[in-house]
Design an enzyme around this catalytic site. Structure first.
Site, PDB file in Angstrom:
ATOM      1  N   ILE A  65      61.881  23.968  53.253  1.00 49.44           N
ATOM      2  CA  ILE A  65      61.079  22.836  53.709  1.00 49.44           C
ATOM      3  C   ILE A  65      61.869  21.531  53.577  1.00 49.44           C
ATOM      4  CG2 ILE A  65      58.916  21.591  53.487  1.00 49.44           C
ATOM      5  CD1 ILE A  65      58.783  24.576  54.457  1.00 49.44           C
ATOM      6  N   THR A  66      62.210  20.964  54.725  1.00 44.96           N
ATOM      7  CA  THR A  66      62.911  19.679  54.768  1.00 44.96           C
ATOM      8  C   THR A  66      61.995  18.584  54.229  1.00 44.96           C
ATOM      9  OG1 THR A  66      64.172  20.386  56.701  1.00 44.96           O
ATOM     10  CG2 THR A  66      64.051  18.029  56.279  1.00 44.96           C
ATOM     11  N   GLU A  80      59.526  18.294  69.168  1.00 48.24           N
ATOM     12  CA  GLU A  80      60.407  18.738  68.087  1.00 48.24           C
ATOM     13  C   GLU A  80      61.771  19.136  68.637  1.00 48.24           C
ATOM     14  OE1 GLU A  80      60.535  22.090  64.485  1.00 48.24           O
ATOM     15  OE2 GLU A  80      58.747  21.860  65.726  1.00 48.24           O
ATOM     16  N   SER A 129      60.780  32.824  62.154  1.00 49.98           N
ATOM     17  CA  SER A 129      60.408  32.567  63.540  1.00 49.98           C
ATOM     18  C   SER A 129      59.059  33.193  63.889  1.00 49.98           C
ATOM     19  CB  SER A 129      61.489  33.122  64.481  1.00 49.98           C
ATOM     20  OG  SER A 129      62.720  32.460  64.285  1.00 49.98           O
ATOM     21  N   PRO A 140      58.996  32.992  53.118  1.00 43.73           N
ATOM     22  CA  PRO A 140      60.042  33.975  52.809  1.00 43.73           C
ATOM     23  C   PRO A 140      60.009  35.200  53.715  1.00 43.73           C
ATOM     24  CG  PRO A 140      59.114  33.114  50.779  1.00 43.73           C
ATOM     25  CD  PRO A 140      58.282  32.548  51.896  1.00 43.73           C
ATOM     26  N   GLU A 157      68.208  32.887  69.661  1.00 45.29           N
ATOM     27  CA  GLU A 157      67.721  34.165  70.175  1.00 45.29           C
ATOM     28  C   GLU A 157      66.258  34.057  70.632  1.00 45.29           C
ATOM     29  OE1 GLU A 157      71.297  34.570  68.048  1.00 45.29           O
ATOM     30  OE2 GLU A 157      69.398  33.772  67.290  1.00 45.29           O
ATOM     31  N   THR A 190      57.596  27.781  57.658  1.00 45.16           N
ATOM     32  CA  THR A 190      58.413  28.944  57.321  1.00 45.16           C
ATOM     33  C   THR A 190      58.074  29.507  55.945  1.00 45.16           C
ATOM     34  OG1 THR A 190      60.210  28.047  58.654  1.00 45.16           O
ATOM     35  CG2 THR A 190      60.783  29.771  57.088  1.00 45.16           C
TER      36      THR A 190
END
Length: 380
Positions: free
Chosen positions: A157-158, A242, A132, A128, A367, A126
């Site tokens: 970011i996990t 995932e 998606s 900025p 979505e 991901t």
């Protein structure tokens, strides 16, 4: 290695004991701090929980994928949704990427250390301006002799603050769209890599989250994971696992939230009667239980399909969409049955509620999931 039901049950019992001893006593403090102690990763590595799915040659147990899913589910059930998400990224996403796509040298360099907790993994897709819409990422990796030069940034970011290894999606061909994306293995000790401050979220607080920056980070030529230019395809191929992890997290949270709610309504009194005796309460509980069991049935169906390499993108989308939406619905209804007490941190239901909300956003929004499902029905 043949893995029996007895082995599976033993792994579950061990997992619960480790969570109760090594995580639960400290979890409130970690929620406040916005990340777990770095030592926890090493502790879980020593317990064999991080590398359960790794082959024995890399120091793992050789357990099937469903054991890792079970660990995610148990962490979530015991109201550690934030760290369940962190664990899911490390053991259920980054590790399988390496196991499925890595060269022998890449596997040998990283997997044993990920199994012991010496290395924490993160996945960086991901940006900025590209959530998606992964095909429109701007982070680039340009070949320069025997090296790649990486520039760009990633957000949300996990494991970003603790990560020692980051799997980065980058454009290696700016003019090829989705076909120009490659996956790069980035050692965070390299010059030019930096981290932003912790991102303060409304839930999953123990899951450390931050922005990552790459400024002329020079990577060895063999840093590409899988095939150059096939990064987008690789990501699509790994999405079923995932999304199984998201469903495991959702179902665990539903079970935990329902257990907390049942305990509360069977003790709490209103108007001279236990709340559990009211028809509204009973019907709400019955409705939630029914939805969770239906979601679990489809989850089990998807797990079986995954084990046979038959889980499709459509199945993964249906599973992710339904399980996480049901999770949000269940924790909302459970909190309602607590009345005003549910809105306080005094009761565990409040954390189940807050941790759930992001589940319909990351790993593909609801979505996007509906669009994937619709395309399988009527095309674009």
């Amino acid at each position: 290695m043949t893995f029996t039901q007895e082995d599976y049950d033993m792994f579950r019992d061990m997992t619960i004991k480790v969570i109760e001893k090594e995580i639960l006593p400290f979890y409130e403090a970690w929620e406040e701090a916005g990340l777990v102690d770095r030592q926890l990763w090493n502790t879980l590595g020593e317990a064999g929980i991080l590398g359960a799915n790794l082959l024995e040659e890399y120091g793992g147990s050789g357990a099937p994928a469903e054991v890792t899913q079970m660990i995610v589910e148990e962490m979530s059930r015991l109201n550690c949704g934030g760290f369940a998400s962190s664990y899911n990224i490390h053991s259920n996403i980054v590790m399988p990427y390496l196991m499925n796509l890595g060269t022998d040298a890449q596997k040998a360099a990283w997997l044993p250390k990920m199994g012991t907790g010496e290395v924490v993994g993160a996945l960086a897709m991901t940006e900025p301006g590209a959530g998606s819409d992964v095909a429109n990422i701007r982070t680039s990796a340009v070949r320069d002799g025997d090296e790649w030069v990486l520039n760009g940034s990633k957000i949300f970011i996990t494991n970003g603050l603790h990560a020692d290894l980051v799997l980065v999606a980058a454009k290696t061909d700016r003019n090829a769209g989705a076909k120009g994306i490659s996956l790069m293995l980035v050692d965070t000790s390299l010059p030019g890599f930096s981290r932003g401050g912790a991102i303060h979220k409304i839930g999953q607080n123990a899951s450390d989250t931050c922005e990552l920056f790459f400024e002329n980070v020079r990577l060895p030529a063999d840093s590409v994971l899988g095939t150059e230019g096939m990064g987008f395809i690789h990501m699509m191929n790994e999405l079923p696992r995932e999304r199984l992890g998201c469903a495991a997290l959702a179902l665990g949270a539903c079970d935990g939230a329902l257990a907390e709610t049942i305990a509360y309504v069977t003790e709490r009194k209103a108007f001279g009667a236990k709340v559990a005796s009211f028809q509204n309460t009973r019907f709400k509980l019955a409705d939630m239980k029914s939805k969770v069991e239906l979601a679990r049935a489809y989850y089990n169906q998807c797990k079986a399909a995954y084990d046979k390499d038959e889980m499709t993108a459509e199945m993964a989308a249906i599973l992710k969409y339904t399980s996480t939406e049901i999770q949000c619905e269940v924790v909302n209804e459970c909190l309602q049955l607590f009345g005003g007490y549910g809105y306080t941190k005094e009761y565990a239901i409040s954390r189940y509620y807050l941790d759930a909300r992001v589940q319909t956003i990351y790993a593909g929004t609801s979505e996007i999931m509906k669009e994937v499902i619709a395309r399988s029905m009527v095309g674009r």
